[in-house]
Design an enzyme around this catalytic site. Structure first.
Site, PDB file in Angstrom:
ATOM      1  N   GLU A   1      12.871  -5.288   0.833  1.00 43.78           N
ATOM      2  CA  GLU A   1      12.804  -4.181   1.802  1.00 43.78           C
ATOM      3  C   GLU A   1      11.752  -3.148   1.432  1.00 43.78           C
ATOM      4  O   GLU A   1      11.521  -2.871   0.261  1.00 43.78           O
ATOM      5  CB  GLU A   1      14.156  -3.485   1.927  1.00 43.78           C
ATOM      6  CG  GLU A   1      15.276  -4.367   2.436  1.00 43.78           C
ATOM      7  CD  GLU A   1      15.045  -4.928   3.834  1.00 43.78           C
ATOM      8  OE1 GLU A   1      14.120  -4.470   4.520  1.00 43.78           O
ATOM      9  OE2 GLU A   1      15.784  -5.838   4.218  1.00 43.78           O
TER      10      GLU A   1
ATOM     11  N   PHE B   1       9.810   0.738   1.661  1.00 44.07           N
ATOM     12  CA  PHE B   1      10.173   2.089   1.236  1.00 44.07           C
ATOM     13  C   PHE B   1      11.025   2.833   2.274  1.00 44.07           C
ATOM     14  O   PHE B   1      11.997   3.502   1.934  1.00 44.07           O
ATOM     15  CB  PHE B   1       8.871   2.861   0.988  1.00 44.07           C
ATOM     16  CG  PHE B   1       9.057   4.225   0.407  1.00 44.07           C
ATOM     17  CD1 PHE B   1       9.374   4.379  -0.925  1.00 44.07           C
ATOM     18  CD2 PHE B   1       8.881   5.353   1.183  1.00 44.07           C
ATOM     19  CE1 PHE B   1       9.534   5.642  -1.477  1.00 44.07           C
ATOM     20  CE2 PHE B   1       9.036   6.623   0.649  1.00 44.07           C
ATOM     21  CZ  PHE B   1       9.363   6.763  -0.687  1.00 44.07           C
TER      22      PHE B   1
ATOM     23  N   HIS C   1       0.126   6.187  13.648  1.00 46.03           N
ATOM     24  CA  HIS C   1       0.488   5.256  12.566  1.00 46.03           C
ATOM     25  C   HIS C   1       0.189   3.857  13.080  1.00 46.03           C
ATOM     26  O   HIS C   1       0.862   3.345  13.974  1.00 46.03           O
ATOM     27  CB  HIS C   1       1.972   5.365  12.181  1.00 46.03           C
ATOM     28  CG  HIS C   1       2.349   4.293  11.199  1.00 46.03           C
ATOM     29  ND1 HIS C   1       3.476   3.524  11.311  1.00 46.03           N
ATOM     30  CD2 HIS C   1       1.702   3.856  10.080  1.00 46.03           C
ATOM     31  CE1 HIS C   1       3.520   2.664  10.308  1.00 46.03           C
ATOM     32  NE2 HIS C   1       2.462   2.831   9.548  1.00 46.03           N
ATOM     33  N   LEU C   2      -0.837   3.287  12.500  1.00 48.61           N
ATOM     34  CA  LEU C   2      -1.305   1.970  12.923  1.00 48.61           C
ATOM     35  C   LEU C   2      -0.866   0.965  11.863  1.00 48.61           C
ATOM     36  O   LEU C   2      -1.547   0.764  10.863  1.00 48.61           O
ATOM     37  CB  LEU C   2      -2.834   2.006  13.042  1.00 48.61           C
ATOM     38  CG  LEU C   2      -3.529   0.733  13.476  1.00 48.61           C
ATOM     39  CD1 LEU C   2      -3.239   0.429  14.944  1.00 48.61           C
ATOM     40  CD2 LEU C   2      -5.048   0.861  13.281  1.00 48.61           C
ATOM     41  N   ARG C   3       0.312   0.379  12.075  1.00 46.40           N
ATOM     42  CA  ARG C   3       0.856  -0.564  11.075  1.00 46.40           C
ATOM     43  C   ARG C   3       0.171  -1.900  11.271  1.00 46.40           C
ATOM     44  O   ARG C   3       0.115  -2.416  12.406  1.00 46.40           O
ATOM     45  CB  ARG C   3       2.369  -0.658  11.269  1.00 46.40           C
ATOM     46  CG  ARG C   3       3.088  -1.566  10.311  1.00 46.40           C
ATOM     47  CD  ARG C   3       3.293  -0.938   8.945  1.00 46.40           C
ATOM     48  NE  ARG C   3       4.367  -1.625   8.234  1.00 46.40           N
ATOM     49  CZ  ARG C   3       4.183  -2.702   7.474  1.00 46.40           C
ATOM     50  NH1 ARG C   3       2.962  -3.210   7.291  1.00 46.40           N
ATOM     51  NH2 ARG C   3       5.228  -3.280   6.886  1.00 46.40           N
TER      52      ARG C   3
ATOM     53  N   ASP D   1       0.309  10.341   4.020  1.00 44.92           N
ATOM     54  CA  ASP D   1      -0.014   9.900   5.389  1.00 44.92           C
ATOM     55  C   ASP D   1       1.087  10.339   6.362  1.00 44.92           C
ATOM     56  O   ASP D   1       0.808  10.829   7.456  1.00 44.92           O
ATOM     57  CB  ASP D   1      -0.121   8.369   5.440  1.00 44.92           C
ATOM     58  CG  ASP D   1      -1.528   7.873   5.112  1.00 44.92           C
ATOM     59  OD1 ASP D   1      -2.455   8.702   5.043  1.00 44.92           O
ATOM     60  OD2 ASP D   1      -1.691   6.653   4.938  1.00 44.92           O
TER      61      ASP D   1
HETATM   62  O1  GFB Z   1       7.889   1.606   4.854  1.00 46.41           O
HETATM   63  P1  GFB Z   1       8.207   0.308   5.406  1.00 46.41           P
HETATM   64  O2  GFB Z   1       9.556  -0.175   5.195  1.00 46.41           O
HETATM   65  O3  GFB Z   1       7.857   0.289   6.955  1.00 46.41           O
HETATM   66  O4  GFB Z   1       7.188  -0.703   4.743  1.00 46.41           O
HETATM   67  P2  GFB Z   1       7.965  -0.863   8.082  1.00 46.41           P
HETATM   68  C1  GFB Z   1       5.824  -0.624   4.951  1.00 46.41           C
HETATM   69  C2  GFB Z   1       5.068  -0.183   3.702  1.00 46.41           C
HETATM   70  O5  GFB Z   1       3.671  -0.521   3.900  1.00 46.41           O
HETATM   71  C3  GFB Z   1       5.093   1.308   3.456  1.00 46.41           C
HETATM   72  C4  GFB Z   1       2.839   0.550   3.516  1.00 46.41           C
HETATM   73  O6  GFB Z   1       6.191   1.774   2.735  1.00 46.41           O
HETATM   74  C5  GFB Z   1       3.762   1.528   2.760  1.00 46.41           C
HETATM   75  O7  GFB Z   1       3.840   1.135   1.405  1.00 46.41           O
HETATM   76  N1  GFB Z   1       2.321   1.207   4.720  1.00 46.41           N
HETATM   77  C6  GFB Z   1       2.608   0.940   6.012  1.00 46.41           C
HETATM   78  C7  GFB Z   1       1.459   2.237   4.709  1.00 46.41           C
HETATM   79  N2  GFB Z   1       1.951   1.782   6.832  1.00 46.41           N
HETATM   80  C8  GFB Z   1       1.220   2.604   6.053  1.00 46.41           C
HETATM   81  C9  GFB Z   1       0.339   3.694   6.306  1.00 46.41           C
HETATM   82  O8  GFB Z   1       0.102   4.103   7.427  1.00 46.41           O
HETATM   83  N3  GFB Z   1      -0.197   4.309   5.221  1.00 46.41           N
HETATM   84  C10 GFB Z   1       0.063   3.901   3.955  1.00 46.41           C
HETATM   85  N4  GFB Z   1      -0.527   4.576   2.963  1.00 46.41           N
HETATM   86  N5  GFB Z   1       0.878   2.871   3.667  1.00 46.41           N
HETATM   87  C11 GFB Z   1       8.739  -3.330   7.417  1.00 46.41           C
HETATM   88  C12 GFB Z   1       9.270  -3.586   6.016  1.00 46.41           C
HETATM   89  O9  GFB Z   1       7.891  -2.218   7.306  1.00 46.41           O
HETATM   90  O10 GFB Z   1       7.918  -4.382   7.864  1.00 46.41           O
HETATM   91  C13 GFB Z   1       9.896  -4.957   5.907  1.00 46.41           C
HETATM   92  O11 GFB Z   1      10.241  -2.653   5.672  1.00 46.41           O
HETATM   93  C14 GFB Z   1       8.939  -6.015   6.448  1.00 46.41           C
HETATM   94  O12 GFB Z   1      10.162  -5.213   4.560  1.00 46.41           O
HETATM   95  C15 GFB Z   1       8.496  -5.660   7.859  1.00 46.41           C
HETATM   96  O13 GFB Z   1       7.834  -6.120   5.572  1.00 46.41           O
HETATM   97  C16 GFB Z   1       7.485  -6.650   8.417  1.00 46.41           C
HETATM   98  O14 GFB Z   1       9.255  -0.800   8.798  1.00 46.41           O
HETATM   99  O15 GFB Z   1       6.730  -0.666   8.876  1.00 46.41           O
END
Ligand code: GFB
Length: 424
Positions: free
Chosen positions: A47, A49, A285-287, A366
């Site tokens: 999972e 952060f 926020h561009l994931r 960010d």
């Molecule tokens: O936070 P998070 O659970 O969000 O996981 P989602 C995404 C991680 O990717 C963040 C990095 O904690 C950061 O380490 N990250 C994503 C970013 N977007 C950014 C950004 O804009 N800036 C920076 N500096 N870092 C889910 C995950 O991610 O996505 C699941 O929790 C799985 O495990 C799924 O991978 C596909 O909800 O976006």
């Protein structure tokens, strides 16, 4: 009673609460009162952060409810080797304490917490009394009911050392430095609160760890207690300062102008929608990365994302765009190329700062910058975007400027996010 316990702890530590208390001090207070028990937890290793932050909220509410009957301290799980923390030039990204990212003083206004290292110092032996590994029911379910039972394990995440009779496992990356006296699997269906009777009556262990804590749900999603614990999760002062400097020097954004001043004590802060104006920039926020592959239908092409940003900037009469993203530098260059009429920013720390704050700190910066924009657009179903939305609710933005998302080119309806607005 909760308030009494919190007050007792707060009064005793007074000015030092913001920093880390030495174990000996903690012990004095606690020995005078009824001896506290320790609640530990961990989350599925895969999972990210921001889902982990959500699990903290569920368990913090459980810990607070336990404190109604007797003192419990929530032990914060160190951050180790998260899948998304990929930078290789920063040294170790393991065993990172919560104080690197969050303001513990704020957390403690909701529930008593301590770092894992501090717990190890207090417990002297590196041993957790009991570990329960939460899992679903093997037979599945046809009727939703709140229940929990000790059951055979569906997986074998811990192993018994026959000689020492101790259980070993991952333990936040501490491996064999830590062990447990007892280990069992617990099938559970329901909210975090369903575990309270078990913790109060079926075990007298001093320290109890719930592994795979994401298995239990929020007791009540979106009510005022949910928002209280969410409000307590303030980022560390140092990370906020770096983000605020970036806002000021690059984006002409200050709290005074943007109406985003914070009270020192979050319990005293109450905002109405529209109180905050935000800085003169649009944030997105561009994931990308794994998300763009796993949720292909939710993530637009870079070109289509740029088109949506342009349109909104024109509508909002904004010239600056802040991009929070895990995109590659090539993808970011492509985005900028498609936004030639605008000034496009990304937070890129020096290596020296990055070594200090790590990938987790960069992501928080960010988020904090996005939280202060005049207008925010997120990525559908990303918990990273959700946490920015919460932050903006806390700051008092008009929900119209917050609950927006990018849409895939084929998504003709482009339904916008549910508005989880703040409750006090
Ligand atoms: O936070 P998070 O659970 O969000 O996981 P989602 C995404 C991680 O990717 C963040 C990095 O904690 C950061 O380490 N990250 C994503 C970013 N977007 C950014 C950004 O804009 N800036 C920076 N500096 N870092 C889910 C995950 O991610 O996505 C699941 O929790 C799985 O495990 C799924 O991978 C596909 O909800 O976006």
């Amino acid at each position: 009673i909760i308030l009494f316990v919190l007050k007792l702890i707060e009064l005793t530590y007074a000015s030092e609460l913001n920093d880390f208390e030495p174990a000996s001090k903690f012990k004095i207070v606690i020995d005078q009162a009824k001896a506290p028990r320790y609640l530990l937890y961990d989350v599925n290793p895969g999972e990210g952060f921001n889902l982990r932050r959500d699990v903290y909220m569920r368990i913090a509410i459980l810990a607070r409810n336990l404190n109604v009957d007797s003192p419990w301290i929530l032990v914060l799980p160190p951050w180790s080797r998260l899948y998304h923390w990929k930078s290789r030039d920063l040294g170790s990204q393991e065993r990172i304490s919560w104080s690197a990212f969050f303001d513990l003083h704020s957390l403690r206004r909701f529930v008593p917490v301590m770092e894992f290292d501090e717990f190890l110092k207090i417990s002297q032996e590196q041993i957790i009394d009991e570990v329960y590994y939460l899992q679903h029911y093997e037979e599945g379910w046809d009727k939703w009911e709140e229940k929990m039972d000790i059951r055979p394990c569906l997986q074998k995440p811990y192993h018994l050392d026959v000689k020492s009779k101790l259980w070993h496992g991952w333990f936040y990356g501490y491996g064999d430095e830590v062990a447990a006296r007892k280990f069992e699997c617990m099938s559970v269906m329901g909210h975090a609160g369903v575990l309270k009777p078990f913790l109060m009556t079926n075990t007298t262990a001093r320290s109890v760890m719930l592994d795979r804590a994401e298995t239990v749900l929020h007791d009540r999603f979106g009510d005022s207690e949910f928002w209280e614990v969410r409000r307590s999760m303030r980022f560390s002062k140092e990370l906020r300062r770096i983000a605020d400097d970036f806002r000021m020097f690059q984006l002409d954004s200050t709290d005074e102008q943007d109406m985003t001043m914070l009270e020192d004590d979050w319990t005293q802060m109450k905002r109405k929608p529209g109180d905050a104006i935000g800085g003169p920039y649009l944030a997105v926020h561009l994931r990308r990365a794994d998300f763009a592959k796993v949720r292909e239908k939710d993530v637009p092409s870079i070109k289509h994302a740029a088109k949506q940003l342009k349109k909104m900037c024109k509508k909002m009469e904004l010239q600056k765009i802040f991009v929070a993203t895990d995109a590659t530098s090539e993808e970011f260059a492509e985005l900028k190329g498609n936004l030639k009429d605008f000034s496009v920013y990304r937070y890129e720390p020096t290596l020296e700062i990055k070594k200090k704050i790590k990938d987790g700190g960069v992501a928080i910066i960010d988020q904090w910058i996005c939280a202060h924009a005049r207008y925010f657009i997120g990525t559908r179903e990303s918990t990273f975007s959700f946490r920015i939305q919460d932050e903006r609710e806390i700051l008092g933005f008009n929900p119209d400027t917050t609950f927006n998302r990018l849409c895939h080119e084929k998504d003709k309806t482009c339904e916008q996010p549910t508005r989880w607005t703040i409750k006090y």
